[in-house]
Design an enzyme around this catalytic site. Sequence first.
Site, short mmCIF file in Angstrom:
data_model
loop_
_atom_site.label_atom_id
_atom_site.label_comp_id
_atom_site.label_asym_id
_atom_site.label_seq_id
_atom_site.Cartn_x
_atom_site.Cartn_y
_atom_site.Cartn_z
N ASP A 478 35.52 44.76 131.76
CA ASP A 478 34.99 44.92 130.21
C ASP A 478 34.28 46.37 130.18
O ASP A 478 33.70 46.71 130.88
CB ASP A 478 34.44 43.91 129.82
CG ASP A 478 33.83 43.98 128.34
OD1 ASP A 478 34.55 44.47 127.46
OD2 ASP A 478 32.72 43.81 128.08
N GLU A 600 29.15 55.61 113.71
CA GLU A 600 28.41 55.56 112.05
C GLU A 600 27.25 55.72 112.41
O GLU A 600 26.72 56.28 111.52
CB GLU A 600 29.40 54.96 111.17
CG GLU A 600 30.76 55.79 111.76
CD GLU A 600 31.95 55.09 110.34
OE1 GLU A 600 31.74 53.49 109.58
OE2 GLU A 600 32.50 55.84 108.93
#
Length: 1145
Positions: A478, A600
Amino acid sequence: MADNIPLYPVRSLQKRHEYYPGRQSSGKRSCRRHFFQVEDHDPVECFRVWYQVEDESSSLDEMPLMMSEEGFENDESDYHTLPRARVTQKKRGLGWFVFGGWKLICTSCCDWLANICRRRQQLKSRTVWLGHPEKCEEKYPRNAIKNQKYNLFTFVPGVLFQQFKFFLNLYFLVVSCSQFVPSLKIGYLYTYWAPLGFVMAVTMIREALDEFHRYQRDEEMNSQLYSKLTIRGKVQVKSSDIQVGDLIIVEKNQRIPADMIFLRTSEKSGSCFIRTDQLDGETDWKLRIAVCCTQRLPALGDLFTISAHVYAQKPQMDIHTFEGTFTREDSDPSIHESLSAENTLWASTVVASGTVIGVVIYTGKETRSVMNTSNPKNKVGLLDLELNRLTKALFLALVVLSVVMVALQGFVGPWYRYLFRFILLFSYIIPISLRVNLDMGKAAYGWMIMKDDNIPGTVVRTSTIPEELGRLVYLLTDKTGTLTQNEMIFKRLHLGTVSYGTDTMDEIQNHIIGSYTQGNSSYSHTTGSSTCTMPSSKTSLSAPKVRKSVHSRIHEAVKAIALCHNVTPVYESRGETEYAEADQDFSDENRTYQASSPDEVALVQWTQSVGLTLVSRDLSSMQLKTPGGQILPFIILQVFPFTSESKRMGIIVRDDSSGEIAFYMKGADVAMSSIVQYNDWLEEECGNMAREGLRTLVVAKKSLTEEQYQDFENRYNQAKLSVHDRSLKVAAVVESLEREMELLCLTGVEDQLQADVRPTLEMLRNAGIKIWMLTGDKLETATCIAKSSHLVSRNQDVHIFRPVTNRGEAHLELNAFRRKHDCTLVISGDSLEICLKYYEHEFVELACQCPAVVCCRCSPTQKAQIVKLLQQHTGKRTCAIGDGGNDVSMIQAADCGIGIVGKEGKQASLAADFSITQFKHIGRLLMVHGRNSYKRSAALGQFVIHRGLIISTMQAVFSSVFYFASVPLYQGFLMVGYATIYTMFPVFSLVLDQDVKPETAILYPELYKDLTKGRSLSFKTFFIWVLISIYQGGILIYGALVLFESEFVHVVSISFTALILTELLMVALTIRTWHWLMVVAEFLSLGCYVASLAFLNEYFDVAFITTVTFLWKVSTITLVSCLPLYILKYLKRKFSPPSYSKLTS
């Protein structure tokens, strides 16, 4: 293109007309439809239709991948250039039936029966009435979590089946049972049943403990209490008792117990955040919106006064999509609201803000989280399978030897009884102690792994497969939380002429403070020279033409970054405080930022650090705070969210104080380079940042007049209302704004890697392990991390597999990929699905040749599917490593699953076979412990087989000399003692042996490559041990027969003593690195044997064994049996040393 070719009905296949391969996928589907239509009637009819499908499928497989793209260039008629598929059906006859036809008929009949049995469990769409579970038409599954393998009735049969499906154990069961037949009895019952009983007891106790721990974990989850809303008020209910239609209240930081539709929230905004890390592995919070109709109701109790229901589609696996409708019937007219994924609360997610109320639509095994997890399989190590094959070979040898003995007897009398007695006499060829020794060895390796101070916190959860760690070829990992820490840090701001790094951020802060101390924010629009003094080196960089000063450009860039995002500031409420109060409490300690992307959040946190702080945001407005504490209000006019197609996001805001309208946009360089005004630095700088492993975003701005905006808004709203091609029309209107935008800056954000990821990946690559990164993240992010983590080495190319939607595109793209050599493949989950649907074998074959593969936007099920594909197509051992609930399926599907205890909880580490605390620990786990476990078990297994073979050889020679009598050479306790106290400790001490030191194994990972070839345990090494056993067994028994005096009892004492000494010397010969416990074991065993001689009067003549004659005869036989082997070993080490010996010398 391939999908547009006209389809013919299935029955027309019988006309044998020519057809083209492009048609076949759909043809196969229609054929399957026909198959299921007839399934109720007759299995033979099912088989007939199924056979047509098989024929069509086989012709599809004959279509090769083209090496040119000519066949796809013009239109669908170009399919004529492909090789024609076979159209003639095979003639079905007796030959066809014998060579595989019977299997096909059986499979068809079984499928037919299975479908009849399974019909009740079909998943259906449903209408759920709010708060009225009794109105449900169907019976839905219980909302209980169940991870247990067995129940009370299936435990004993299940465990016994798992044990006796191995040939070794089944063989011993049959041999032990045969001892109840008087004519077949040889020796004492305990010599057969005690070892078998011990093995079974240990296995059952271990399985029972594992099962009990699983039951405890399930019970803990199922007994969690939730508030259920009823007409009489709130009622506490267990998680396992929740039903479809119940109204459930979930508090902040509480797990959502079942799949629900979000009806109400305590938040004024009508929305809430949820954490989905246990579902999709992403640690950022997701925004969910309550159904408007129920959110507007004055009070909570009104949910029961209205007549409303939710229509939900049938349960499915996709966690990102949902289709449903909310209907309120008691209003005039009826209110209908469409529901999507943003109105859902999936089970196993956690409420991150406020209190939510939802209506349950799916429970238990129909929830998204359960449908995306696979049942754990019983993992069996490759070494166990190899030893199982060797025991079958030994059994064959045993039967052949017994038949030869009976044949030499002349098949006289009840020869079949003699045959079975010989089989029992030679049964030591397959030693039962093999199972015991290997299981104890596995437990010892597990203990060593957990006690290793260099990898603290490592837990072995599956003790049966430590050797698998030494045989791995593919590592599937992962990304988020495994390779990376998922902590974004702002690293670089580039303005074209000047670049700022972490060490020069204070300059930006001074510029921002300077901008707002002038008294007006419009300062940024000045074009003259800056009043702040700038370093001469930077001002000299500016071109001679009139342009904005660096000062104003910095201010404009920081303001754009602070405004262009989807970030929401969240304030921790102190008890039941009003929303308005939190609005005014702008203290930095109380504020956290939430967004669907951690990038962000990093950008907004950076603007806060340089002085411009986002303090509040709702659906229509946003507020920034200047370094001086002044609040700057902005009205949000439009937001264009980020999509994987557009690769950018935009926002139109109006400055509330000045009325100016600005359109800000940020996105990937590939999308933004054509939107911004011409420049000569963007492409080069993006490349430079990408090489540093930074994630880049291009920020741009366009000022709009009121008229321009009104014109845009009218066209935008019209496009949003259109029925046909809505998304295309909306995109076209937005694109009309995206022209000649002013390039403000380029930002670089770093996703911090876990400690020592780069050297660990390099070590694994040098060890011959191929690494595949499977992530649910975006393609750009995944590619960036692959480069920064050195998963892709510096001299390798990256081939990004273009998005494909049908067979034709997949065909072309695979051909393009085939021409590439030694490059890393990057592919998205959707494209992967198309490739596997049509070209599974070709795709896997091409992907396996790549040094590394990156699969992005992968669902949990896809991750597990990729693992299974690699296992099927390559036959190599796979290892999966992850840290989130979304990695559980992959971890359970792999031959060896490793879980990391991380920020995303313990779900992955609990489901894994091995649990570690950091990714870097995998290096030592494989190179040291995996290597040692495999090499030690291989040596131990073969030595135990040698121990059984040598005594069987002696028995065979003894029987041959004494007229092929089926009489045992050694009786009762001698046989038991031989396999236990006399040789057990030295043989078992082989689990402490090592060929190289741990430091050397880590320094030279290339040593690991040899293990994958399986040379430590192969038919070659096995036959060498067989030859050694035959030689030694022959020498021992012949030597004793030649040297024995008048009594037969002397043969037993001489040969048995020589046998024990030979075994102790052979252990010493096998050992590569001595450990003090090995020396203790050798002398302890010898001491036990010498001491026991005093008590073995019935077998040995005590007066004889104390004489010098006895000693020299035993010494001579032992020397003849062992010395040649010691000489051979010395010569082999001198003239053909193993690879590791060069490193240890």
